[in-house]
Motif scaffolding. Structure first.
Motif, PDB file in Angstrom:
ATOM      1  N   SER B  43       0.837  -1.194   0.000  1.00  0.00           N
ATOM      2  CA  SER B  43       0.000   0.000   0.000  1.00  0.00           C
ATOM      3  C   SER B  43       0.875   1.248   0.000  1.00  0.00           C
ATOM      4  CB  SER B  43      -0.894  -0.005   1.238  1.00  0.00           C
ATOM      5  OG  SER B  43      -0.131   0.269   2.391  1.00  0.00           O
ATOM      6  N   MET B  48      -3.204   0.613   6.360  1.00  0.00           N
ATOM      7  CA  MET B  48      -4.570   0.426   5.881  1.00  0.00           C
ATOM      8  C   MET B  48      -5.510   0.267   7.074  1.00  0.00           C
ATOM      9  SD  MET B  48      -3.907  -2.332   2.803  1.00  0.00           S
ATOM     10  CE  MET B  48      -5.487  -2.262   1.969  1.00  0.00           C
ATOM     11  N   GLU B  52     -10.466  -1.691   4.730  1.00  0.00           N
ATOM     12  CA  GLU B  52      -9.719  -1.765   3.478  1.00  0.00           C
ATOM     13  C   GLU B  52      -9.079  -3.134   3.292  1.00  0.00           C
ATOM     14  OE1 GLU B  52      -8.409   2.982   3.265  1.00  0.00           O
ATOM     15  OE2 GLU B  52      -7.019   1.459   4.030  1.00  0.00           O
ATOM     16  N   GLN B  56      -9.969  -5.658   0.274  1.00  0.00           N
ATOM     17  CA  GLN B  56      -8.986  -6.044  -0.739  1.00  0.00           C
ATOM     18  C   GLN B  56      -8.684  -7.534  -0.718  1.00  0.00           C
ATOM     19  OE1 GLN B  56      -5.383  -3.638  -0.931  1.00  0.00           O
ATOM     20  NE2 GLN B  56      -4.277  -5.379  -1.791  1.00  0.00           N
TER      21      GLN B  56
END
Lengths: 188, 188
Positions: B43, B48, B52, B56
């Motif tokens: 990232s 994160m 998130e 993902q």
DNA sequence: CGCTCACTTCACAACTTTGTGAAGTTAAGG
DNA sequence: CCTTAACTTCACAAAGTTGTGAAGTGAGCG
């Protein structure tokens, strides 16, 4: 002095074997493989037959077979046929730690590749890409350092492992005579 | 140049994440922990939120929670509260590799202890005892070498990662820009 | 030449690990 | 002070791993 002295000794040896194996297991090694490895390690000649292993560790021949297969694959033990018998002996590899580091080397190469590819994917001007590239570089650095470390260990040993008094931090209280290598390939 | 360029980029990023995570898993790390780690690593801000990550990686919040707990325990990620919100952000630890080596350090200390004890048990004049003592000494050696290595890495970086030509053995052909540390603790 | 012993492979059962949904806990915001 | 959003914990189900007994394979000895 000892009628059951042997039994006590066996007991102590077994404790060491299991304790060592437990650590190796925790570090990611398969349990049986770790136990077999530890047993070999603690044996006088760094070698045992399948029957001996099965007996000492209280496991089936099948389990020994599986463990040995794994240990052979990662180059930690070799197999020798006992002359005049139809038994095999499993022998700890001579250059044990060399092999271990060599294996680590391969892993580092793979990781480096993945990270380099990742860096390319993520792009050189993204923070993530830079991070990946940097980490790839770090792994490459470590790889070379490990190789250099092995060389230094050889020197360290050659320079007299027993003169090691005042070693690293507080003086190793070992007093090993023969090296791992020589001991591992000791007389059978 | 890109209408679905984002989708493609996400796809590529995901491939990298899963590939990296897969390697880490193979090396002994829990699967979810490895995936979360890889996602954070790839990232942009090395951080994160739980949502998130769950989105993902297509996993439940519970799985994220478990993975993060593990990663916190081994000091690989930190937790920060997002100001003005009730969300946490999970952040890759700044000194990632330092932490990793430090952890390895503890393991080596434990192993050394076990082997020293084993050497005593086996007796100093047995080959097995000598082998154990020698190995204990090797681990101690490695421990100090690793520490020294980290220092050299810092120097290597400070000296300019790109001037790295002529590294350890045959010269590293990398060429990263910013450091792992700085990148990992990059602006959010 | 074939018997026998030692190792290996295979299918299965026991155990362990892993990820999920749902209930529980905490803290921000109205 | 109550609501609600976010994270955590728990019990369980699914999946994977591991070791065993039993059948298979092949090399040495009679």
């Amino acid at each position: 002095m000892n009628g059951n002295g042997d039994a006590e000794a066996d007991e102590a040896l077994s404790r060491f074997v299991e304790r060592f194996a437990s650590e190796l297991t925790e570090a990611g090694m398969q349990r049986m493989a770790a136990r077999v490895f530890a047993a070999l390690f603690a044996s006088e000649t760094a070698s045992m037959t399948s029957a001996e292993l099965a007996g000492q560790l209280r496991i089936s021949p099948a389990a020994v077979s599986g463990a040995v297969r794994y240990l052979s694959q990662v180059n930690m033990v070799g197999r020798e046929r006992e002359p005049g018998s139809r038994r095999d002996r499993y022998v700890l590899h001579n250059e044990l730690w060399y092999e271990a580091i060599a294996h680590r080397d391969e892993v580092l190469v793979r990781w480096r590749k993945i990270l380099s590819d990742g860096a390319e994917t993520l792009g050189p001007d993204s923070a993530a890409g830079a991070r990946a590239a940097e980490t790839a570089e770090f792994f490459e650095f470590v790889r070379h350092e490990l190789r250099a470390m092995l060389v230094r260990w050889r020197e360290h040993k050659a320079r007299g492992g027993d003169a090691s008094r005042g070693g690293a931090e507080s003086g190793a209280d070992s007093g090993a005579g023969s090296g791992v290598d020589s001991a591992a390939s000791a007389p059978r």
